[in-house]
Write an enzyme that holds these catalytic residues in place. Structure first.
Site, PDB file in Angstrom:
ATOM      1  N   ASP A   1       0.859  -1.177   0.000  1.00 22.25           N
ATOM      2  CA  ASP A   1       0.000   0.000   0.000  1.00 22.25           C
ATOM      3  C   ASP A   1       0.901   1.234   0.000  1.00 22.25           C
ATOM      4  OD1 ASP A   1      -2.242   1.560   0.113  1.00 22.25           O
ATOM      5  OD2 ASP A   1      -2.543   1.332   2.266  1.00 22.25           O
TER       6      ASP A   1
ATOM      7  N   THR B   1      -0.215   4.798   1.181  1.00 24.97           N
ATOM      8  CA  THR B   1      -0.442   5.703   2.298  1.00 24.97           C
ATOM      9  C   THR B   1      -0.125   5.031   3.626  1.00 24.97           C
ATOM     10  OG1 THR B   1      -2.171   6.793   1.044  1.00 24.97           O
ATOM     11  CG2 THR B   1      -2.127   7.198   3.418  1.00 24.97           C
TER      12      THR B   1
ATOM     13  N   LYS C   1      -8.325  30.676   0.107  1.00 25.75           N
ATOM     14  CA  LYS C   1      -7.596  29.527  -0.444  1.00 25.75           C
ATOM     15  C   LYS C   1      -8.609  28.537  -0.981  1.00 25.75           C
ATOM     16  CE  LYS C   1      -7.152  26.245   3.426  1.00 25.75           C
ATOM     17  NZ  LYS C   1      -7.920  26.884   4.481  1.00 25.75           N
TER      18      LYS C   1
ATOM     19  N   ARG D   1      -1.002  17.803  -4.643  1.00 22.06           N
ATOM     20  CA  ARG D   1      -2.342  18.371  -4.592  1.00 22.06           C
ATOM     21  C   ARG D   1      -2.190  19.880  -4.556  1.00 22.06           C
ATOM     22  NH1 ARG D   1      -6.667  17.614   0.400  1.00 22.06           N
ATOM     23  NH2 ARG D   1      -8.443  18.638  -0.596  1.00 22.06           N
TER      24      ARG D   1
ATOM     25  N   GLY E   1      -5.007   3.505  -3.486  1.00 21.66           N
ATOM     26  CA  GLY E   1      -6.275   4.103  -3.864  1.00 21.66           C
ATOM     27  C   GLY E   1      -6.127   5.522  -4.355  1.00 21.66           C
ATOM     28  N   ASP E   2      -4.898   6.007  -4.469  1.00 18.98           N
ATOM     29  CA  ASP E   2      -4.649   7.392  -4.846  1.00 18.98           C
ATOM     30  C   ASP E   2      -4.798   7.609  -6.349  1.00 18.98           C
ATOM     31  OD1 ASP E   2      -4.036  10.033  -4.421  1.00 18.98           O
ATOM     32  OD2 ASP E   2      -2.336   9.586  -3.113  1.00 18.98           O
TER      33      ASP E   2
ATOM     34  N   LYS F   1      -6.578  -5.939  -5.520  1.00 15.48           N
ATOM     35  CA  LYS F   1      -5.382  -6.425  -4.825  1.00 15.48           C
ATOM     36  C   LYS F   1      -5.333  -7.946  -4.812  1.00 15.48           C
ATOM     37  CE  LYS F   1      -5.083  -2.337  -1.866  1.00 15.48           C
ATOM     38  NZ  LYS F   1      -4.987  -1.802  -0.498  1.00 15.48           N
TER      39      LYS F   1
ATOM     40  N   ASP G   1      -2.447  -1.707   6.029  1.00 14.93           N
ATOM     41  CA  ASP G   1      -2.829  -1.258   7.364  1.00 14.93           C
ATOM     42  C   ASP G   1      -4.333  -1.116   7.550  1.00 14.93           C
ATOM     43  OD1 ASP G   1      -3.164   0.853   5.689  1.00 14.93           O
ATOM     44  OD2 ASP G   1      -1.961   2.290   6.830  1.00 14.93           O
TER      45      ASP G   1
ATOM     46  N   ASN H   1      -9.391  -2.438   4.198  1.00 18.44           N
ATOM     47  CA  ASN H   1      -9.407  -2.776   2.776  1.00 18.44           C
ATOM     48  C   ASN H   1      -8.262  -3.692   2.375  1.00 18.44           C
ATOM     49  OD1 ASN H   1      -7.701  -0.457   3.316  1.00 18.44           O
ATOM     50  ND2 ASN H   1      -7.452  -0.282   1.109  1.00 18.44           N
TER      51      ASN H   1
END
Length: 914
Positions: free
Chosen positions: A296, A298, A479, A522, A584-585, A648, A667, A670
């Protein structure tokens, strides 16, 4: 054992019984501890839900929610079922348990799926859905229940962890395999059941190999007994039965399981010191054979927190943060000021995109300039924070004050702590790097907040109004998303660098945003406007406030890799291990992080087109392929973005079809199905969910990807040591068998074969002489080149061709030397006198036989003990076991290698010889 008791040899039977009981007790205790998996999926359900029924809002247990119910949700709620949102006010949900991503997801009921199938879209991109067991972090909403129970996304994860899929070719359908498929399927199912019962088709490669070894040795023992009976013309007396038992004892390494179990327990202790907790003993051996790691992103490869990595200020340049190891600590890392990336068009722009994706410094590469925004000549500052210019001060004031996050230094714990949204924390920390945090500005500089327009997910921006001191002038700080902010701006830059917004300048800003986004960042726009107090009213609509703004710059935020990740990935590559990122990014973010840590090559476009296109895929692209299409890819993807749990598990299945032995790190909830289906499941101890830990084989107590490398190194060390002590134990068994089989030809006056070694001597050698050196070999340190070679072949396991040849050669040599000693003593000084009834006990005719046995016992003992030193390295000389000791200037490293590197083995050999 039974035969020993049958011929009233209670000493032998008792010892064998004790060994069996010891092995069973140790194995049962370890497996019992390992099988205490936590059942946490049920506890994830919300205890209650606010449901609209009969025109009234009623609170009911979440288990009573049914499809069609309308559920109201608000900040802090745990969502009871999968909802189709029909109303959302600034609604954001934390879906980390499903996607693994730390940033809350802003919901949008107006998202359009007309161009593609919604069910083929990743979970993280279905912005009009709220998922069961996720939590509401901001806003409120209302939705219709569409899925409950096992049909929800969290339910699918639970279902995938229940039961096991049938192996390939086990189907009974003629449609899938032809006419003979039913018969073939039945036979393979019978074999699976039989193999499972015997332990031949389940467990790790080592467990299967040891099961096969046990049955092979059992068959050899029966064969040897038949040979003994045949030589005696099947006239089975007690003496003949005892001789048959002796050959059976000789071929069986009685202490093997005890040595293996204790060695692995010691290995678990060593792993714990390296911050790795082993939940199953078998995982130690399995780690040594890992060929692929599916990780993974993150929280595993990255820190799981947001950090402001780049800040572009028009006319000033690009500020870059380096080596920030703690996202909440503004004192860690350095800030440099470099030239802005120059934006090119067409093919030059594409070329620039490739260069900009190569890492943290690639954005400083100057490309062809077509911009209308002139940048001043930059000053590169190293090892110090750049000077705060007026333009930077305006930018920092806006990021710090238009911000709800707080960071503080805890003097007791001596650490920085943060409270708030990860994005706002990142911006606040960046301002603190220049000593211009929100607290400083409000308390020391006199800034006072007058009004706040909170972040609205529908317009994707936030604004605040501040006044400084007693001045009439107020400042509006804003912002938000670049494409939303830039439409509200009339100018870009400050001071002498200020320019009016034109279509060309607007496109320039958007191109710079794209450059930052393609580096995995981002991007947020920071803007401000000054206004007189006479135009300010408490109830002024935000449309009147958020206009005629000045764009101060762009901030690029990202979840940074751990500092040790790149080195760990590089070491994996050196060790022949491929690392795959399943995240998942967004694809651009995943690609940029993968290039930065070394999973992807710096310039994938230089590779052949078919290979380059298969390196990075989205879950939708990967899942749209059937198994045959996946197997035809030149290589499996190194990066899969927008990854779902089912993706996965499909990836792991594809690796298995390619004969790979894979580990999966994770972790979140999922990750649990893939952790369970992988050969080695590795969970994170700090940030990992209970479900992930329960499904894993090992747990990293520090959530450090580098600890995986340490675990693999320890697994390889364990595998090498297992080979060493198996070689040591079986070599002595072969030597004993050679002695006893040839010894059938030594017959006494009564026509009975005479033992060259007595049964108790054989048992002594197997249980005591060989055991302690074997324990010592199990404690050997890792060789200096252990991570410079590819993983071992899990198909062959510990019994490689080299081990089998060494075992045979060493065993024959030891057996031949011992046999020659017996022959010399009996037929030399003893004149060939073998006496009679010497197998039962001593009498005056057995003096020569007993002298010969004592000499053989002493010689074989010495040979076995000395061979333990020789087996410290399977391919190097006893006098040059470790090449590193020679590099240190030690011309004769024998003493260092034998004594200092493993004192337990040294004393086991010395005491055993004494």
């Amino acid at each position: 054992m039974a035969l020993s008791y049958g011929v009233t040899d209670y000493i032998e039977g008792g010892v064998i019984t004790a060994v069996i009981v010891l092995n069973v007790v140790i194995g049962f205790y370890q497996e019992f501890q390992a099988e205490k998996k936590m059942d946490s999926l049920r506890s994830l359900s919300s205890p209650s839900a606010a449901v609209l029924r009969d025109g009234h809002i009623v609170t009911i247990p979440s288990g009573e929610v049914v499809p069609g119910d309308i559920v109201q949700i608000k900040t802090g709620d745990t969502i009871p079922a999968d909802l189709r949102l029909i109303e959302a006010m600034n609604l954001e949900c934390d879906e980390k348990i499903l996607t693994g991503e730390a940033v809350p997801v802003a919901k949008d009921i107006g998202v359009d799926f007309s161009d593609n199938n919604e069910f083929e879209t990743g979970v993280g991109d279905r912005l009009n859905m709220a998922y069961s067991s996720s939590t509401v972090t901001k806003g409120r909403g209302k939705g219709i229940v569409v899925f409950t129970g096992m049909y929800t996304e969290i339910g699918k994860i639970a279902e995938s962890m229940q039961g096991k899929k049938r192996k390939a070719s086990r189907s009974l359908s003629r449609k899938k395999g032809g006419r003979l498929q039913p018969a073939k399927g039945v036979l393979l199912r019978i074999w699976d059941g039989f193999g499972h019962f015997l332990g031949l088709t389940v467990g790790t490669p080592l467990q299967r190999k040891l099961s096969k070894l046990a049955y092979i040795l059992f068959g050899c023992a029966i064969l040897l007994a038949i040979i003994v009976f045949g030589v005696n013309e099947f006239h089975v007396t007690n003496e003949v039965a005892i001789y048959a038992i002796s050959t059976g004892i000789a071929i069986i390494p009685e202490s093997l399981i005890a040595v293996l179990t204790i060695t692995m327990v010691v290995g678990m202790t060593q792993m714990r010191k390296r911050r790795v907790v082993i939940r199953q003993l078998s995982a130690l051996e399995a780690l040594g054979g890992v060929t692929n790691i599916c990780s993974d992103k993150t929280g595993t490869l990255t820190q799981g927190q947001m950090i402001t990595r780049k800040a572009w200020l028009p006319g000033v340049g690009m500020y870059t943060v380096h080596d920030a190891e703690d996202a909440a600590d503004p004192t860690k890392g350095t800030v440099s000021l470099g030239p802005s990336p120059k934006v090119a068009a067409g093919k030059d722009r594409e070329k620039g995109d490739q260069l900009s994706s190569e890492g943290s410094t690639s954005s400083d590469i100057s490309l062809e300039k077509t911009s209308s925004i002139e940048d001043s000549e930059p000053t590169q500052l190293e090892n110090q924070t750049p000077e705060v210019t007026p333009a930077l001060q305006d930018f920092l004031q806006s990021t710090a004050l238009c911000n709800l996050a707080r960071i503080r230094y805890d003097r007791q714990k001596k650490e920085w702590q943060s409270i708030g949204d990860p994005t706002e924390i990142a911006l606040q920390v960046f301002a603190h790097r220049f000593k211009l945090g929100k607290k400083t500005l409000e308390e020391d500089c006199g800034w006072t907040q007058m009004a706040e327009y909170p972040f609205d997910s529908s317009i994707k921006r936030m604004s605040v109004i501040y006044r400084r001191g007693e001045k009439d002038e107020v400042h509006i700080f804003t912002k938000g998303a670049v494409e939303r902010i830039i439409d509200l701006c009339t100018t870009v830059g400050t001071g002498t660098n200020q320019r009016p917004i034109t279509p060309e300048v607007k496109q320039e800003v958007l191109d710079r945003m794209d450059l930052l986004a393609e580096q995995g960042l981002r991007v947020m726009a920071i803007a401000q406007r000054k206004s007189s107090s006479s135009t300010y009213l408490n109830e002024t609509p935000r449309e009147e406030i958020e206009k005629d703004l000045t764009l101060l710059g762009l901030a690029g935020l990202y979840d940074p890799p751990r500092l040790e990740t790149a080195a760990a990935v590089k070491e994996c590559a050196t060790a022949g291990i491929k690392v795959h990122m399943l995240t998942g990014d967004h694809p651009s973010t995943a690609r940029a992080i993968a290039i930065e840590v070394g999973i992807l090559p710096p310039n994938p476009s230089a590779l052949p087109s078919d290979l380059s296109s298969s390196l990075v895929k989205t879950a939708t692209e990967f899942d749209s392929l059937d198994d045959s299409e996946i197997d035809s890819l030149p290589t499996l993807p190194l990066v899969i973005a927008r990854c779902a749990p089912s993706t996965k598990t499909r990836m792991i299945a594809a690796l298995h079809r390619r004969r790979a032995f894979c580990a999966m790190t994770g972790d979140g909830v999922n990750d649990a199905p893939s952790l369970q289906s992988a050969d080695v499941g590795i969970a994170m101890g700090l940030s990992g969910s209970d479900v992930a830990k329960g499904a894993s084989d090992i747990v990293l107590t520090d959530d450090n990807f580098a600890s995986i490398v340490a675990a693999i190194e320890e697994g390889r060390r364990m595998f090498d040591n297992i080979q060493k002590f198996i070689l040591h134990l079986l070599t002595s068994n072969i030597a004993e068998v050679v002695l006893l089989i040839v010894g059938l030809g030594f017959q006494d006056d009564m026509g009975f074969s005479v033992f060259p070694l007595s049964p108790l001597q054989i048992l002594w050698i197997n249980m005591l002489t060989s055991s302690f050196p074997a324990f010592g070999l199990g404690r050997e340190k890792a060789s200096s080149d252990i991570m410079d070679r590819p993983p071992h072949d899990t198909k062959r396991g510990v019994f490689s061709k080299e081990i089998i040849v060494d075992m045979t050669v060493y065993g024959l040599i030891e057996g031949a030397c011992s046999l020659l000693t017996f022959v010399i003593i009996v037929y030399g000084p003893g004149n060939g006198e073998l006496g009679y009834d010497c197998n039962r006990g001593f009498n005056h005719n057995c003096d020569t036989v007993f002298r010969a046995r004592a000499a053989v016992f002493a010689e074989l003992t010495w040979l076995i003990l000395i061979s333990a030193w020789e087996f410290k390295s399977l391919r190097r000389s006893l006098f040059a076991l470790d090449p590193e000791t020679r590099k240190e200037g030690n011309r004769f490293p024998f003493w260092t290698d034998i004594y200092h590197n493993n004192r337990f083995l040294f004393y086991a050999v010395v005491i055993g010889a004494a």
